[in-house]
Every structure is written in C-alpha cells, then in structure tokens.
Design an enzyme around this catalytic site. Structure first.
Site, PDB file in Angstrom:
ATOM      1  N   HIS A   1       0.809  -1.230   0.000  1.00 29.65           N
ATOM      2  CA  HIS A   1       0.000   0.000   0.000  1.00 29.65           C
ATOM      3  C   HIS A   1       0.840   1.277   0.000  1.00 29.65           C
ATOM      4  CE1 HIS A   1      -3.646  -2.269   0.550  1.00 29.65           C
ATOM      5  NE2 HIS A   1      -3.304  -2.725   1.730  1.00 29.65           N
TER       6      HIS A   1
ATOM      7  N   ASP B   1      -3.183 -10.775  -1.894  1.00 31.81           N
ATOM      8  CA  ASP B   1      -3.642 -10.207  -0.622  1.00 31.81           C
ATOM      9  C   ASP B   1      -5.130  -9.850  -0.744  1.00 31.81           C
ATOM     10  OD1 ASP B   1      -2.005  -8.539   1.839  1.00 31.81           O
ATOM     11  OD2 ASP B   1      -3.998  -7.752   1.340  1.00 31.81           O
TER      12      ASP B   1
ATOM     13  N   HIS C   1      -6.514  -7.254   0.169  1.00 32.70           N
ATOM     14  CA  HIS C   1      -6.648  -5.829  -0.150  1.00 32.70           C
ATOM     15  C   HIS C   1      -6.020  -5.528  -1.521  1.00 32.70           C
ATOM     16  CE1 HIS C   1      -6.606  -6.030   4.328  1.00 32.70           C
ATOM     17  NE2 HIS C   1      -7.591  -5.154   4.210  1.00 32.70           N
TER      18      HIS C   1
HETATM   19 ZN    ZN Z   1      -4.076  -7.049   3.156  1.00 34.64          ZN
END
Ligand code: ZN
Ligand code: ZN
Length: 395
Positions: free
Chosen positions: A136, A172, A174
């Site tokens: 991220h 993942d 996300h």
């Molecule tokens: Zn994650």
C-alpha cells in the site's frame, strides 16, 4: 508440481521483526516469528531453502520509488516519535510512528531487494521475503501499515538493470494499490490484483476499469471479488484471469505478494478462503513461474492478521513451495511449535497444516452465470482487460 531444481532462498534475519507498530496494532511481528519457527521445525528451512541475511537499503535505493520528503519525514519520526508532521500518512492509527522506523523499514526493503537480486543474478531460482509485500505504500506517503513499498522498489531495481517484462500478482485480500500506482503508466510491468471489492474494504480502489495509464493501457488488472468468496470461487477467478494474461505477457520474472488475509478467520476482511485454497494458489503461481519465466520467481509476504491460526501455516506452505518440496497438508504441526505458542501466548495452536478442505473449482471455460456476483466480477475484468492483450474475453 514440476520437479524443481532450485536453489531457493529465504532472505531473513531475526531483526526484521523490529518492524513493529506496537502491541495494539494488528500487524504483529509475531506472525513472522511464528512462521519462521514453524517452517524451521517442519524442516522447510535448511538445505533446500537457504537463509541469507538482509542488508539495509540505502536512501538512494528507497528514493528510486519514494519522494525525498517522505523519506525525510520517516527518518525524523523514527528519531523523535513525538515530532510527526502529519502530512505523509504517518502518526495515524494505521501507521503509528515508532523509534527506529526508518531503519526497520529500510531493512525490509533491503531484504526484498536482495531476494530480487538473488533471482535476477541466477544465484537462486526462487527467493522469498515473508516480511515484505508492503504493497500500500505510495511514493509520497505511508498507507495501510506500509511505510516503504519494498516490492515496488525491488521491481524498480530489476527495471534499472534492464528487465523488460515483469509480472506482479497480488493475492492479498486488499487491493495492491501502491505497486499499481508506481507502475501505472509503465508497460514493462503488468500488475494483477485479486482482492475483496473496494466497495467493502480498504483501500476502496481496484476496479475492473482501472487499467493503467495512457502509455500502458492494460498493464493494470483488477479483480474485485464479492465478500464471502471462498476457495472454489477465488480459484475460479484466479484461473479465469491470471494464467491467460501471464501467458500473453510472457514475463521474464514473476513477482508475487502473498497476503493471507483472504482467510475466513482473518479479522480485517470478509473473504472465506482456507489455507488449502491459499496453498493451491501458491502452487499455481510456482508452476506459472516455471512455465513462463524459466523458474524466476520472487515471493513476498503481505497482510495476515490471524497471527497464530493462519499466517504461520499459510506461509510455511509458501516457503515449502519456494523450496521446491511442498508440505503434505495432512501433516500435524510439530509438538514443539505448539508448545512454544502455548507458553508464549497462552493459546492453542492449530494441530494440522490443513483446514480440511479440498481446493476444487469450476473452470470458467465451462460457462458462467450472469446472475452470480462472483461471475459478474470475473466477467467484468475479462471484458475490460483481455481485449487490451489481444485475448477473447468470452469463455
Ligand atoms: Zn491485506
Ligand atoms: Zn520451482
């Protein structure tokens, strides 16, 4: 799984667990510690999987992806955690500052860059950094527990050495937004992220129409899965999207991010995978590296917040596959490891390496159901992305 000649490497030293946001934060370094203990007791780490130490990445290496203002802010915060400037995503609930945070994160970056170097130089066929995968982190700000984007820096290091086609697959739960952002308009890097839809989950991005910048349209691919997706649905989506795109793109290196927060027991998200489904995905990625990249494969960790029940088993399977000798899911976890968990945490550790599921799925080519949310999600991604790669989006 094809016979795997190796050699394979895990980049690790114990001080990598200094990436620690404190006892209240979900991303506990225990998950890495318990994984390495389990993998070692299972005999995964050793002759077949060499451990090499992780260097600290220099500021110049970090600056190949990150803005100097972010690096300075992280260094300042690490020297004096009270002096947070508040504009680079630092000092939030997600990304609290801690003493030495620049050093700890630069160490994780160094571990990933070493894994990439091992594979690109041919010293290792496969290499892993389970402390990495901080997907991220953005060029100018920390985000989602990620300070520096080790995996983007690793990819950039290969581009700077002349790599022409690198594929990044992010499993993942996300969206892998930071890596996607860094290479958004770079046709040399294909990023594919399978994640719970951003309608439900952080970071709220990663939809089928997000396809990359004008010079690299189709180089970003997103599968936005419905909450509740389990092994069969997840693997159906994976096989409908990932292998055809990789076969068309023909990467020189496969880079994978293995956040295991897609598991049903993960406290931060809403997918329903088991370690058996996750293991099946790891095996498929391994096989694709052999089929398409002469075996060149860099695997990182990622999210995963069920630190006792899920992460150590999922990533022991991953490390075993990286080593070329998968673990039998029916095996028990070693008694010594369970005893360590009980003494250290007062918790009962899982008894087996399996969740007792068999990861079967229905192949996309056998047809799809336009009424089903999962199938609409897969269809949308194929309709947007496949034509940009000269592929037929219909089954
Ligand atoms: Zn994650
Ligand atoms: Zn292999």
């Amino acid at each position: 799984m094809p016979a795997c000649p190796g050699p394979a490497t895990v980049v690790f030293d114990q001080s990598l667990t200094e990436y620690d946001f404190g006892p209240e934060h979900p991303m506990s370094p225990l998950r890495v510690d318990l994984t390495m203990r389990l993998a070692t007791e299972l005999g995964v780490v050793g002759d077949r999987l060499r451990v090499v130490p992780a260097p600290i990445a220099s500021e110049d290496v970090i600056a190949t992806v990150h803005r100097p203002e972010l690096i300075e802010a992280v260094m300042r915060a690490g020297r004096d955690p009270m002096a947070v400037d508040g504009v680079h995503g630092l000092g939030t609930d997600d990304n609290p500052v801690f003493r030495g945070m620049h050093h700890a994160t630069a160490h994780i970056v160094g571990a990933s860059v070493e894994a990439f170097r091992q594979v690109w130089s041919g010293e290792s066929l496969h290499a892993a950094n389970i402390t990495g995968g901080l997907h991220h982190a953005m060029p100018d700000r920390a985000s989602g527990f990620c300070i520096y984007n080790d995996v983007a820096i690793g990819i950039q290091s290969l581009l700077d050495q002349g790599a022409e086609r690198i594929a990044y697959v992010d499993v993942d739960v996300h969206h892998g937004d930071g890596v996607e952002r860094v290479f958004w308009d770079d046709p040399r890097v294909l990023t594919i992220s399978l994640h719970e839809t951003g309608q439900m989950l952080f970071p709220g991005t990663g939809f089928p129409r997000d396809l990359g910048g004008p010079r690299a349209l189709g180089s970003a691919v997103n599968v936005a899965l419905p909450p509740g997706t389990a092994d069969a649905g997840w693997l159906r989506a994976f096989h409908a999207v990932v292998p055809p795109l990789l076969r068309e793109f023909k990467p020189q290196v496969l880079v994978t991010q293995h956040g295991c927060d897609s598991h049903a027991e993960d406290p931060l998200a809403h997918l329903m995978l088991t370690v058996d489904g996750q293991r099946a995905a790891y095996l498929a990625l391994h096989d694709l590296a052999h089929e398409l990249c002469e075996g060149r494969w860099v695997a990182t960790g990622g999210g995963g917040y069920a630190v006792v029940d899920v992460v150590p088993r999922a990533w022991s399977h991953l490390l075993a596959i990286v080593s070329g000798v998968p673990l039998d899911p029916d095996s028990e976890t070693p008694a010594g490891w369970r005893e360590h968990v009980r003494e250290r945490l007062g918790r009962v550790a899982p008894m087996r390496l399996t969740d007792g599921r068999s990861p079967a799925y229905r192949d996309w080519r056998d047809g799809y159901d336009p009424e089903a949310w999962l199938d609409r999600a897969i269809h949308a991604t194929r309709m947007e992305a496949f034509p940009l790669h000269g592929l037929d989006p219909l089954p």
